[in-house]
Design a protein around this motif. Sequence first.
Motif, PDB file in Angstrom:
ATOM      1  N   GLN A  76     -90.915 -51.888  -4.822  1.00 57.97           N
ATOM      2  CA  GLN A  76     -91.731 -52.105  -3.053  1.00 57.97           C
ATOM      3  C   GLN A  76     -92.593 -52.733  -2.581  1.00 57.97           C
ATOM      4  O   GLN A  76     -92.502 -52.710  -1.049  1.00 57.97           O
ATOM      5  CB  GLN A  76     -91.875 -49.752  -3.804  1.00 57.97           C
ATOM      6  CG  GLN A  76     -90.862 -49.533  -3.967  1.00 57.97           C
ATOM      7  CD  GLN A  76     -91.528 -48.025  -4.061  1.00 57.97           C
ATOM      8  OE1 GLN A  76     -92.567 -48.417  -4.853  1.00 57.97           O
ATOM      9  NE2 GLN A  76     -90.890 -46.844  -3.531  1.00 57.97           N
ATOM     10  N   GLU A 130     -90.958 -55.638  -1.143  1.00 59.02           N
ATOM     11  CA  GLU A 130     -90.368 -55.563  -0.030  1.00 59.02           C
ATOM     12  C   GLU A 130     -91.286 -55.504   1.314  1.00 59.02           C
ATOM     13  O   GLU A 130     -90.918 -55.914   2.441  1.00 59.02           O
ATOM     14  CB  GLU A 130     -89.158 -54.009   0.411  1.00 59.02           C
ATOM     15  CG  GLU A 130     -87.848 -53.757  -0.932  1.00 59.02           C
ATOM     16  CD  GLU A 130     -86.865 -55.281  -0.306  1.00 59.02           C
ATOM     17  OE1 GLU A 130     -86.814 -55.484   0.794  1.00 59.02           O
ATOM     18  OE2 GLU A 130     -86.705 -56.132  -1.400  1.00 59.02           O
ATOM     19  N   TYR A 132     -93.443 -49.861  -9.390  1.00 62.51           N
ATOM     20  CA  TYR A 132     -93.523 -50.094  -8.021  1.00 62.51           C
ATOM     21  C   TYR A 132     -93.378 -51.641  -7.208  1.00 62.51           C
ATOM     22  O   TYR A 132     -93.449 -51.543  -6.259  1.00 62.51           O
ATOM     23  CB  TYR A 132     -94.796 -48.658  -7.241  1.00 62.51           C
ATOM     24  CG  TYR A 132     -96.440 -49.814  -7.649  1.00 62.51           C
ATOM     25  CD1 TYR A 132     -97.058 -51.136  -7.230  1.00 62.51           C
ATOM     26  CD2 TYR A 132     -96.725 -48.852  -9.055  1.00 62.51           C
ATOM     27  CE1 TYR A 132     -97.769 -51.899  -8.572  1.00 62.51           C
ATOM     28  CE2 TYR A 132     -97.917 -49.287 -10.208  1.00 62.51           C
ATOM     29  CZ  TYR A 132     -98.084 -50.503  -9.605  1.00 62.51           C
ATOM     30  OH  TYR A 132     -99.601 -51.005  -9.869  1.00 62.51           O
TER      31      TYR A 132
END
Length: 73
Positions: free
Chosen positions: A61, A64, A58
């Motif tokens: 993510q 981001e 992850y």
Amino acid sequence: MKRKYIVHKIEDVQKHLSMEQRAQLGVIGATIDSRRINAGKAPASNNSYIVINTDEPYTPQIVEILKRYGHWG
């Protein structure tokens, strides 16, 4: 991404450092806190962080989200 922090797992510190080395680590932390206070900043030991390994699935993510809030790069 420039490295900004040093992170050691507590378990690794307890397992791999001698009592003397752990004491030295405590002295280093206290010195940093003292000098930050003298500079008018909060002691580093007041801070709390969320740490993730970069190999977690992850991580992209999280990166981001950090970019979105200006906390990456």
